[in-house]
Design a protein around this motif. Structure first.
Motif, PDB file in Angstrom:
ATOM      1  N   ASP A  98       2.928  -4.259   6.402  1.00 14.61           N
ATOM      2  CA  ASP A  98       2.762  -3.207   5.404  1.00 14.61           C
ATOM      3  C   ASP A  98       4.032  -3.086   4.573  1.00 14.61           C
ATOM      4  OD1 ASP A  98       0.126  -2.139   5.835  1.00 14.61           O
ATOM      5  OD2 ASP A  98       0.864  -1.526   7.808  1.00 14.61           O
ATOM      6  N   TRP A 122       1.143   3.738  -5.807  1.00 15.66           N
ATOM      7  CA  TRP A 122       0.372   2.729  -6.562  1.00 15.66           C
ATOM      8  C   TRP A 122      -1.101   3.112  -6.709  1.00 15.66           C
ATOM      9  CZ3 TRP A 122       3.152  -0.809  -2.689  1.00 15.66           C
ATOM     10  CH2 TRP A 122       4.396  -1.197  -3.199  1.00 15.66           C
ATOM     11  N   ASP A 181      10.252   0.010   0.062  1.00 12.07           N
ATOM     12  CA  ASP A 181      10.738  -1.256   0.646  1.00 12.07           C
ATOM     13  C   ASP A 181      11.110  -2.251  -0.443  1.00 12.07           C
ATOM     14  OD1 ASP A 181      10.124  -0.205   3.143  1.00 12.07           O
ATOM     15  OD2 ASP A 181       8.103  -1.074   3.143  1.00 12.07           O
ATOM     16  N   SER A 197       0.850  -1.190   0.000  1.00 15.29           N
ATOM     17  CA  SER A 197       0.000   0.000   0.000  1.00 15.29           C
ATOM     18  C   SER A 197       0.886   1.241   0.000  1.00 15.29           C
ATOM     19  CB  SER A 197      -0.886  -0.050   1.258  1.00 15.29           C
ATOM     20  OG  SER A 197      -1.694   1.092   1.304  1.00 15.29           O
ATOM     21  N   ASP A 198       0.699   2.061  -0.989  1.00 21.21           N
ATOM     22  CA  ASP A 198       1.571   3.228  -1.128  1.00 21.21           C
ATOM     23  C   ASP A 198       0.899   4.204  -2.116  1.00 21.21           C
ATOM     24  OD1 ASP A 198       5.047   3.553  -0.990  1.00 21.21           O
ATOM     25  OD2 ASP A 198       3.789   4.982  -2.100  1.00 21.21           O
ATOM     26  N   LYS A 234       5.830  -0.784   1.542  1.00 26.93           N
ATOM     27  CA  LYS A 234       5.791   0.445   0.723  1.00 26.93           C
ATOM     28  C   LYS A 234       6.628   0.232  -0.539  1.00 26.93           C
ATOM     29  CE  LYS A 234       3.438   2.562   3.788  1.00 26.93           C
ATOM     30  NZ  LYS A 234       2.034   2.738   3.473  1.00 26.93           N
ATOM     31  N   ALA A 235       6.405   1.092  -1.501  1.00 22.47           N
ATOM     32  CA  ALA A 235       7.159   0.974  -2.760  1.00 22.47           C
ATOM     33  C   ALA A 235       8.664   1.023  -2.505  1.00 22.47           C
ATOM     34  CB  ALA A 235       6.741   2.093  -3.720  1.00 22.47           C
TER      35      ALA A 235
END
Lengths: 389, 259
Positions: B205, B91, B210, B87-88, B207-208
């Motif tokens: 979670d 996106w 990561d 989730s970011d 993130k992009a």
């Protein structure tokens, strides 16, 4: 004030709805027509662990509250299963409550895991033909013979007695005359084997819920070991009270669910059925009764959740539990009646399904306590009016 | 054996979809959200593989809004061991290629032996993900599988995919990507204990950043959704059957040009 379910409660609601709706309305029609116990339905709920919903975790259950059990029964009823589906399941919820609260550790260890696993089918033996709501006048008696109790008497309206393997039975252990000052003392609860060599069962044919049997039973020298007494000898009625409020809450929410199932079908029909070149739902004579019934069902539902919340938080809930049952039975009945009327002649036909719900919902004005007795409770205990009987 | 199952949260199959105020999307009011049914076959199959082998790990993953966590929780309730939530804001308007890149990146990090998709999500029915992800990873892929057997040594899978009137059988080395067709299995309903256990399992979670991904503009943009034109009413041909049939055949031939 927070009206939202927790994430877990939402999930319970969703998953129970999915499982319950995997049994079609035709399944229930067939069970009703053939008066067949819904074994497959119970098996599905047993397999997925739903029967242990209120049994504490240390005895193999999930240790959840009346709120979660209410969600379970609400979704079963709203799916269209009606009381044919709800009754067998709710027997795993409120009859075990006196056991959970008052039974000896040994008795709990012996039976609660088997109830949670669904390996026991329970019947509940309190009501008698000559006592009715006045429980202190039950005539079934238990006499102590060395280390066993020997029970004789009659009970009526025993759900499940055709298949039961155990019965939670209330019997007089001290004659009423000897406890005249406190007539509710002197009764004892037994968790007895349903010994068919000592118990004769006669099924009662009835208006609805043919799939789940109701019976009259005749108990002839039923022997119960003394360790199978639930709680204290002489205190059985008071132990039983712990299951009465949950029973009213759960049956209240069932009536709500049944009302919703009937409304769902009727609303769909009112949108689709075209007479005089327009859907009948366009007529306010059709729309308003449906809207009115919806509003009443929603209102009754709120009282059910409030009562469940109070019970789960250990607060007094007699007024709310009785009100929930009273209003839900009225609202559920009105919803089914309006639904049947919406279908016109087809409402009277079995194949449109509402007819079965209409017959089943009538029960909720009578059981587990009549509307009149619920009103008596409110008159006396909430309004402080003098007792009339 | 570690198995990764990418899933998507979609509107319930019974939803009457309406186009939203912004015609690029649907009106989400009152919608019940579910795990896309084909993805449920994938989750079920992954759980069965784990159960059959007596060991392993099933990881559910989704890319989507905060609400999509509910879908992951459902997979955990069915029995998945843990979940990843991609989730970011990067996106937000992701097209299939962007999603496939994110999934491929997370798959590289997780290094499962098997990735099991549903054949397509039932909302936009793109059905692009399994092939795109396999391509990005350079892994073999079999789509619409009806059966699978993992070899005892865990090095390959024998998969049968549906073709017209027959099964196409493949022996595929692992790791690989498979996508599930209806009929692969009958997904289980979560048990009450499964539901209660789900809240204790991890949803991580992601993130992009990561995944070492930067925002790359979607190459595919939804311009607008349009409702289908209403179906024209049917026509009843009155008269005696023999005459009516003649008229029906004429109409099918000349008006509808169907025969």
């Amino acid at each position: 004030m927070d009206f939202a379910f927790t994430e877990q409660q939402e999930m319970i609601k969703k998953e129970v709805a999915a499982l319950a709706r995997s049994f079609s309305l035709d399944y229930w029609l067939e069970k009703d027509r053939k008066a067949e116990y819904p074994v497959e339905f119970i098996e599905a709920f047993k397999k997925n662990g739903w029967l242990g919903i209120v049994i504490p975790e240390e005895y193999g259950g999930s240790g959840l509250g009346v709120t979660e059990a209410s969600i379970l029964l609400h979704e079963i009823c709203a799916a269209g299963a009606g009381t044919s589906g709800a009754s067998p399941i709710h027997f795993y919820v409120f009859p075990p409550m006196p056991l959970i609260k008052h039974a000896s550790e040994a008795l709990k260890r012996r039976y609660l895991p088997r109830i949670a696993a669904g390996d026991i089918i329970m019947s509940f033996g309190v009501t008698e033909p000559n006592a009715g709501t006045d429980t202190s006048r039950i005539q079934t008696r238990a006499e102590k013979k060395e280390r066993r109790w020997v029970i004789n008497g009659r009970k009526v309206w025993n759900t499940n007695a055709q298949h039961a393997t155990k019965i939670l039975l209330l019997a007089r252990t001290t004659p009423r005359e000897q406890v005249a000052q406190k007539p509710f003392k002197g009764m004892t609860l037994f968790f007895a084997d349903f010994d068919r060599s000592r118990i004769t069962v006669r099924e009662i044919e009835k208006l609805g819920r043919a799939a789940v049997d109701s019976n009259e039973i005749f108990i002839d020298n039923l022997e119960v070991p003394e360790e199978d007494v639930v709680g204290q000898v002489g205190e059985g009625f008071y132990h039983l009270l712990d299951s009465l409020n949950p029973e009213r809450i759960l049956t209240g929410i069932e009536a709500v669910g049944i009302g919703k199932a009937a409304l769902e079908r009727a609303v769909q029909y009112a949108k689709e059925r075209v007479v005089f070149d327009r859907p009948i739902g366009k007529n306010q004579a059709i729309a308003h009764p449906l809207a009115q019934a919806w509003a009443k069902v929603e209102t009754a539902e709120l009282m059910c959740w409030k009562a469940a919340w109070l019970f789960d938080h250990g607060r007094p809930c007699g007024a709310e539990a009785n009100t929930a049952k009273l209003m839900a039975a009225e609202a559920g009945f009105e919803a089914c009646d309006v639904a049947l009327q919406t279908f016109g002649g087809y409402g009277y036909a079995k194949e449109f399904y509402v007819e079965r719900l209409w017959r089943e919902i009538r029960l909720y004005k009578i059981a587990p306590v009549s509307q009149q007795m619920a009103l008596n409770y409110l008159s006396e205990h909430v309004l402080g009016l003098p007792k009339s009987y | 054996m570690k198995i990764l199952v990418p899933i998507k949260q979609v509107p319930d199959t019974a939803t009457q979809v309406k186009i939203g105020a912004d015609p690029k999307g649907i009106d989400t009011t009152g919608i019940t959200w579910i795990v896309s049914p084909y993805d449920e076959y994938a989750v079920e199959e992954a759980l069965r593989i784990k159960e059959k082998r007596g060991q392993g790990e099933v990881v559910a993953v989704t890319l989507g809004s905060e609400r999509a966590k509910e879908a992951l929780r459902s997979c955990l309730a069915m029995g998945a061991d843990r979940a990843l939530h991609l989730s970011d804001p990067a996106w937000e308007n992701a097209d299939t290629l962007t999603v496939a890149r994110a999934l491929a990146a997370v798959i590289k990090q997780e290094a499962p032996q098997l990735v099991l998709f549903g054949r397509q999500a039932i909302d936009d029915d793109m059905g692009a993900m399994p092939a795109q992800v396999a391509e990005l990873l350079g892994w073999p892929c079999a789509s619409w599988i009806m059966e699978e057997t993992i070899s005892d040594d865990g090095k390959s899978v024998r998969a049968g995919r549906q073709v017209e009137g027959a099964l196409d059988i493949f022996n595929i080395p692992l790791p690989c990507v498979l996508s599930a067709q209806k009929g692969l299995n009958e997904p289980r309903y979560p048990t009450l204990k499964g539901i209660m256990g789900a809240k204790k399992k991890e949803i991580k979670d992601v993130k992009a950043a990561d995944l070492g991904l930067a925002a790359d503009g979607a190459q595919l943009l939804v311009v607008a959704l349009e409702a289908l034109p209403p179906r024209p009413p049917g026509r009843v041909i009155p008269g005696e059957p023999a005459e009516a049939v003649k008229e029906l055949v004429r109409s099918l031939r000349e008006d509808a040009k169907a025969i």
